[in-house]
Design a protein around this motif. Structure first.
Motif, PDB file in Angstrom:
ATOM      1  N   GLY A  49      35.433  -6.668  -5.596  1.00 57.08           N
ATOM      2  CA  GLY A  49      35.090  -7.337  -4.654  1.00 57.08           C
ATOM      3  C   GLY A  49      34.942  -8.901  -5.998  1.00 57.08           C
ATOM      4  N   GLU A  54      35.045  -3.687   6.409  1.00 52.41           N
ATOM      5  CA  GLU A  54      33.665  -4.479   7.112  1.00 52.41           C
ATOM      6  C   GLU A  54      33.246  -3.273   8.489  1.00 52.41           C
ATOM      7  OE1 GLU A  54      32.802  -7.581  10.811  1.00 52.41           O
ATOM      8  OE2 GLU A  54      35.001  -7.091  10.332  1.00 52.41           O
ATOM      9  N   GLU A  88      30.891 -10.038  -4.096  1.00 53.70           N
ATOM     10  CA  GLU A  88      30.686 -10.500  -2.497  1.00 53.70           C
ATOM     11  C   GLU A  88      32.366  -9.377  -2.508  1.00 53.70           C
ATOM     12  OE1 GLU A  88      33.381 -14.173   0.201  1.00 53.70           O
ATOM     13  OE2 GLU A  88      32.647 -14.037  -2.031  1.00 53.70           O
ATOM     14  N   PHE A  89      32.397  -8.750  -1.364  1.00 51.28           N
ATOM     15  CA  PHE A  89      33.410  -7.686  -0.777  1.00 51.28           C
ATOM     16  C   PHE A  89      35.359  -8.862  -0.813  1.00 51.28           C
ATOM     17  CE2 PHE A  89      30.228  -4.907   0.836  1.00 51.28           C
ATOM     18  CZ  PHE A  89      30.440  -4.031   0.071  1.00 51.28           C
ATOM     19  N   PHE A 129      38.101  -8.912   2.509  1.00 52.02           N
ATOM     20  CA  PHE A 129      37.679  -8.456   3.308  1.00 52.02           C
ATOM     21  C   PHE A 129      38.407  -8.025   4.535  1.00 52.02           C
ATOM     22  CE2 PHE A 129      33.924  -8.889   6.243  1.00 52.02           C
ATOM     23  CZ  PHE A 129      33.320  -7.188   5.921  1.00 52.02           C
ATOM     24  N   GLY A 140      29.014  -8.202   3.900  1.00 54.63           N
ATOM     25  CA  GLY A 140      29.510  -9.341   3.128  1.00 54.63           C
ATOM     26  C   GLY A 140      30.279  -8.697   1.359  1.00 54.63           C
TER      27      GLY A 140
END
Length: 85
Positions: free
Chosen positions: A52, A74, A65-66, A69, A17
């Motif tokens: 992010g 991922e 935080e990506f 997403f 994440g």
């Protein structure tokens, strides 16, 4: 027009994440919820480009935080974390 600045840093932690990075350059100012773009480069692997949001700040260390997403991001991050552990 926004001015973009860049710096190098050291990857401290990586999860599916997001990541934590210790920055080399101290004269850049970041704020919580700031949007950032970056590239994770590990020797011998293709770089992983990401966008992010800054979620944590502590000195020269950013918690990112990506966002957004994607399944592709991922997959690449998951593969890299498995290789590094």
């Amino acid at each position: 027009q926004s001015s973009q600045k860049s710096t190098l840093g050291r990857l401290i932690d990586l999860s599916v994440g997001g990541c934590r990075v210790n920055l080399d350059l101290v004269d850049l100012v970041f704020s919580l919820d700031q949007e950032v773009k970056g590239r994770i480069q590990v020797k011998g692997r293709e770089p992983i480009e990401f966008s992010g949001v800054v979620r944590h700040l502590q000195g020269q260390t950013l918690g990112i935080e990506f966002v957004p997403f994607s399944p592709a991001l991922e997959s690449r991050v998951f593969a890299l974390t498995m290789d590094l552990h």
